[in-house]
Design a protein around this motif. Structure first.
Motif, short mmCIF file in Angstrom:
data_model
loop_
_atom_site.label_atom_id
_atom_site.label_comp_id
_atom_site.label_asym_id
_atom_site.label_seq_id
_atom_site.Cartn_x
_atom_site.Cartn_y
_atom_site.Cartn_z
N SER A 1 2.34 -14.10 -17.98
CA SER A 1 2.45 -13.72 -19.38
C SER A 1 3.84 -14.06 -19.93
O SER A 1 4.67 -13.18 -20.18
N PRO A 2 4.10 -15.35 -20.13
CA PRO A 2 5.44 -15.77 -20.57
C PRO A 2 5.81 -15.32 -21.98
O PRO A 2 6.99 -15.31 -22.33
N SER A 3 4.80 -14.94 -22.79
CA SER A 3 5.14 -14.45 -24.13
C SER A 3 5.70 -13.04 -24.08
O SER A 3 6.33 -12.57 -25.02
N VAL A 4 5.45 -12.36 -22.97
CA VAL A 4 5.88 -10.96 -22.85
C VAL A 4 7.12 -10.84 -21.94
O VAL A 4 8.08 -10.17 -22.28
N PHE A 5 7.06 -11.51 -20.79
CA PHE A 5 8.11 -11.32 -19.78
C PHE A 5 9.02 -12.55 -19.72
O PHE A 5 8.56 -13.69 -19.78
N SER A 6 10.30 -12.30 -19.57
CA SER A 6 11.25 -13.39 -19.38
C SER A 6 12.40 -12.86 -18.54
O SER A 6 12.51 -11.66 -18.28
N MET A 7 13.25 -13.79 -18.08
CA MET A 7 14.41 -13.37 -17.29
C MET A 7 15.66 -13.57 -18.15
O MET A 7 15.85 -14.64 -18.74
N ASN A 8 16.47 -12.54 -18.23
CA ASN A 8 17.67 -12.68 -19.06
C ASN A 8 18.81 -13.33 -18.25
O ASN A 8 18.65 -13.64 -17.07
N ASP A 9 19.93 -13.53 -18.92
CA ASP A 9 21.06 -14.24 -18.31
C ASP A 9 21.60 -13.53 -17.07
O ASP A 9 22.24 -14.15 -16.23
N LEU A 10 21.35 -12.24 -16.99
CA LEU A 10 21.85 -11.48 -15.84
C LEU A 10 20.87 -11.49 -14.68
O LEU A 10 21.13 -10.89 -13.64
N GLY A 11 19.71 -12.14 -14.90
CA GLY A 11 18.73 -12.23 -13.82
C GLY A 11 17.76 -11.07 -13.78
O GLY A 11 17.05 -10.90 -12.79
N PHE A 12 17.73 -10.27 -14.86
CA PHE A 12 16.78 -9.16 -14.93
C PHE A 12 15.60 -9.54 -15.80
O PHE A 12 15.76 -10.21 -16.83
N ILE A 13 14.43 -9.07 -15.41
CA ILE A 13 13.24 -9.30 -16.22
C ILE A 13 13.32 -8.43 -17.46
O ILE A 13 13.70 -7.26 -17.39
N GLN A 14 12.97 -9.01 -18.61
CA GLN A 14 12.94 -8.21 -19.83
C GLN A 14 11.60 -8.38 -20.53
O GLN A 14 10.90 -9.37 -20.35
#
Ligand code: SF4
Length: 62
Positions: free
Chosen positions: A21-34
């Motif tokens: 579900s790439p429209s919902v979940f992504s990885m931020n610059d710090l390496g955490f899922i958002q």
């Protein structure tokens, strides 16, 4: 409104949720899922991500 939440203390960053579900979940610059801020969430996709998450750390929040 239902919104997916992630227990970041349990997440291992595998990225399975992003693939499902790439429209919902992504990885931020710090390496955490958002979780994206959306008006509504694709329930079937999020349910699949919940089912696939190896750490069982995604859940719905009402
Ligand atoms: S599937 Fe679960 S463990 Fe993997 S990155 Fe997503 S939230 Fe983290």
């Amino acid at each position: 409104m239902k919104r997916p939440v992630i227990d970041l203390s349990a997440c291992n960053g595998c990225g399975a949720c992003i693939e499902v579900s790439p429209s919902v979940f992504s990885m931020n610059d710090l390496g955490f899922i958002q979780v994206a801020d959306l008006e509504s969430y694709p329930e079937a996709e999020v349910d699949e991500a919940i089912a696939l998450c190896p750490q069982d750390c995604i859940s719905w929040e009402e």
